[in-house]
Write an enzyme that holds these catalytic residues in place. Sequence first.
Site, mmCIF file in Angstrom:
data_model
loop_
_atom_site.group_PDB
_atom_site.id
_atom_site.type_symbol
_atom_site.label_atom_id
_atom_site.label_comp_id
_atom_site.label_asym_id
_atom_site.label_seq_id
_atom_site.Cartn_x
_atom_site.Cartn_y
_atom_site.Cartn_z
ATOM 1 C CD GLU A 1 -16.888 103.503 46.298
ATOM 2 O OE1 GLU A 1 -17.763 103.918 47.089
ATOM 3 O OE2 GLU A 1 -16.431 104.179 45.364
ATOM 4 C CB VAL A 2 -20.568 98.832 50.292
ATOM 5 C CG1 VAL A 2 -21.218 98.187 51.503
ATOM 6 C CG2 VAL A 2 -20.441 100.345 50.480
ATOM 7 C CG ASP B 1 -25.826 105.384 46.049
ATOM 8 O OD1 ASP B 1 -25.375 104.259 45.766
ATOM 9 O OD2 ASP B 1 -25.091 106.332 46.433
ATOM 10 C CB ILE B 2 -25.518 108.176 50.732
ATOM 11 C CG1 ILE B 2 -25.596 109.310 51.739
ATOM 12 C CG2 ILE B 2 -24.081 107.856 50.358
ATOM 13 C CD1 ILE B 2 -25.042 108.950 53.104
ATOM 14 C CG HIS C 1 -24.477 97.022 46.548
ATOM 15 N ND1 HIS C 1 -23.362 96.595 47.244
ATOM 16 C CD2 HIS C 1 -24.063 97.993 45.713
ATOM 17 C CE1 HIS C 1 -22.310 97.302 46.841
ATOM 18 N NE2 HIS C 1 -22.704 98.151 45.902
ATOM 19 C CG ASN D 1 -20.019 98.303 40.592
ATOM 20 O OD1 ASN D 1 -20.079 98.176 39.372
ATOM 21 N ND2 ASN D 1 -20.362 99.421 41.211
ATOM 22 C CG HIS E 1 -25.299 100.328 41.935
ATOM 23 N ND1 HIS E 1 -24.997 101.479 42.632
ATOM 24 C CD2 HIS E 1 -24.300 99.449 42.208
ATOM 25 C CE1 HIS E 1 -23.857 101.300 43.278
ATOM 26 N NE2 HIS E 1 -23.411 100.088 43.048
#
Length: 112
Positions: free
Chosen positions: A93-94, A28-29, A98, A85, A100
């Site tokens: 958000e994206v 993760d960025i 995905h 999420n 996490h």
Amino acid sequence: MSIFEKIIQKEIPANIVFEDDLCLAFTDISPKAPVHILIIPKTPIPTAADLKPEHASLMGHLMIKATEIAKEQGLAEHGYRLVINCKDHGGQEVYHLHIHLLGGKKLYGLPV
Ligand code: AMP
């Protein structure tokens, strides 16, 4: 095209830790824990709410890979957190589904 699709296409860089025909995993960025890796399907499913019975095998694959990566990252002994999420109220958000993978310290509350 979402930012994660651009990462799959290698149009933007990412620190990839695992890749196969079905999925990609990268750091993760903006990490919320000492280890924070995202595991994504290569097929663009926007949210968990879009999952259908035919995705069962793919989602099983993602979960198994998440646990294998957790072990490789040294997280298996003390444990870790897997989070998906979903949409606005879930904090997504994206809009490319995905998982996490968070670990490396004791997690309290909701880090992502
Ligand atoms: P979510 O809020 O569940 O949609 O999580 C999206 C995650 O993607 C956040 O933790 C972001 O920090 C992460 N993220 C966004 N852009 C990138 C990127 N280019 N490379 C890696 N992680 C990213």
